[in-house]
Design an enzyme around this catalytic site. Structure first.
Site, PDB file in Angstrom:
ATOM      1  N   LYS A  17       0.857  -1.174   0.000  1.00  9.40           N
ATOM      2  CA  LYS A  17       0.000   0.000   0.000  1.00  9.40           C
ATOM      3  C   LYS A  17       0.898   1.229   0.000  1.00  9.40           C
ATOM      4  O   LYS A  17       1.787   1.363   0.852  1.00  9.40           O
ATOM      5  CB  LYS A  17      -0.891   0.018   1.241  1.00  9.40           C
ATOM      6  N   ASP A  26      -0.334  -0.580  -4.567  1.00  9.30           N
ATOM      7  CA  ASP A  26      -1.722  -0.137  -4.595  1.00  9.30           C
ATOM      8  C   ASP A  26      -1.781   1.276  -4.048  1.00  9.30           C
ATOM      9  O   ASP A  26      -1.507   1.511  -2.875  1.00  9.30           O
ATOM     10  CB  ASP A  26      -2.584  -1.084  -3.749  1.00  9.30           C
ATOM     11  N   LYS A  42     -13.507  -7.464  -6.408  1.00  9.45           N
ATOM     12  CA  LYS A  42     -13.987  -7.780  -5.068  1.00  9.45           C
ATOM     13  C   LYS A  42     -15.500  -7.961  -5.148  1.00  9.45           C
ATOM     14  O   LYS A  42     -16.227  -6.985  -5.397  1.00  9.45           O
ATOM     15  CB  LYS A  42     -13.657  -6.640  -4.100  1.00  9.45           C
TER      16      LYS A  42
END
Length: 348
Positions: free
Chosen positions: A159, A188, A266
């Site tokens: 991240k 990400d 997702k």
């Protein structure tokens, strides 16, 4: 048969940092059939990200309608008809739809019909997954990297975008230098960058052989995103960009306009299982890569996503290594072994 629900609050084992803020807990709503603990589903939301969630009261009102309607129709329709009905009625509520799809899946499973039967579900194979490195201090992130490498991961996802980019870049560069190009590194950004800095950032990430970057800039600027996808030295993966795009024609229009290298899916955010399969079908036709990942579900939702992934025997690592995030999670039949996901106590 009576479908009911209850809210739970999942507590993170550590502050989980993203460019949108630090997560310490998150809500989920558990659907279950009374007197049958094996028939469960999960409606998982990430406040501020899920477009179908604004507050608890309105969300629970929709879940209550879902349960009441399910209970009314269960004796009138077969399972396929129920699935079709709720896929239409809950098209704008993907997290609730995923919960209902999970319930119907487990009812089928209890009847001896595993619609997600696969070598993975039978314990004959594993699913490759990436290790997730959450934002924290540089020292915390270094420690997490060492832990993941010791656990056998060959793919790590970082991240980025909340700390100073120079510090993040220095850390990732050190990881690349220490472990070489045999380690696949994904990043990400959760939309952290903008048109002013993204080109230079992508160039520098390309210099250290980053596999891909998820959602480099904020959503809904298709012109900018398509330019980035066309010119970036590293592949671009769309994630948040797909949220709220629930109609098949609109999905195709988005992919044709932006033409990303990958999409990240997702079910709780991207249309439930049905919507996710639509995205995958379109991606395959357009030669766009994809992988599945969790939206911070508990063990209940994660198992269903893993079973769905198993039916497609993915070779590219999936984002399904989130089972250890919560200190109050449910027991899980899944275990991480050498950077792969498998069923416990089942020989693979």
């Amino acid at each position: 048969m009576k479908l009911v629900f209850k809210k739970i609050v999942l507590r993170f084992s550590f502050p989980a940092g993203t460019s949108r803020g630090v997560l310490k807990e998150k809500p989920s709503w558990i659907l279950n059939v009374e007197n049958n603990p094996l028939v469960v589903g999960e409606c998982s939301v990430i406040p501020g990200l899920n477009m179908d969630y604004t507050d608890d009261a309105s969300y629970e009102e929709k879940i209550q309608w879902t349960c009441s309607t399910f209970n009314l129709l269960y004796t009138q329709l077969d399972l396929d008809q129920l699935l079709h009905f709720f896929c239409q009625e809950l098209i704008d509520f993907p997290s609730i739809l995923f919960g209902v799809e999970s319930i119907l899946y487990r009812i089928n499973l209890s009847r001896g019909n595993d619609v997600f039967d696969s070598a993975f579900a039978r314990g004959e194979s594993t699913i490759p997954i990436n290790g997730l490195i959450w934002m924290g201090t540089i020292e915390e992130m270094k420690s997490r990297v060492r832990d993941k490498m010791n656990e056998g991961f060959s793919v790590l996802k970082f991240k980025i975008g909340a700390l100073d980019f120079e510090e993040e870049y220095r850390l990732i560069s050190q990881i690349r230098a220490e472990f070489g190009e045999g380690l696949e590194i994904r990043v990400d950004a959760n939309g952290a960058f903008d048109s002013e800095n993204i080109d230079e950032i992508l160039k520098r990430l390309g210099d250290i052989k980053i596999h891909s970057i998820e959602q480099p800039v904020k959503t809904r600027d298709w012109t900018l995103m398509s330019r980035i996808c066309l010119n970036s030295p590293i592949p671009i993966a769309l994630d948040e960009e797909l949220i709220g795009v629930n109609v098949l024609g609109a999905k195709q229009q988005l992919l044709e306009a932006i033409n990303p290298q990958y999409i990240i899916l997702k079910p709780s955010l991207h249309g439930g299982i049905k919507g996710t399969l639509e995205w995958i079908s379109l991606a395959k036709k357009m030669n766009i890569g994809w992988w599945l990942t969790s939206a911070l579900e508990s063990a209940i939702g994660l198992e269903v996503i893993a079973r769905l992934a198993g039916t497609m025997a993915p070779e590219i690592p999936q984002g399904l290594g989130t089972g250890g995030l919560f200190e109050n999670n449910f027991d899980s039949p899944l275990v991480i072994l050498n950077g792969t996901l498998k069923y416990k106590n089942v020989k693979a």
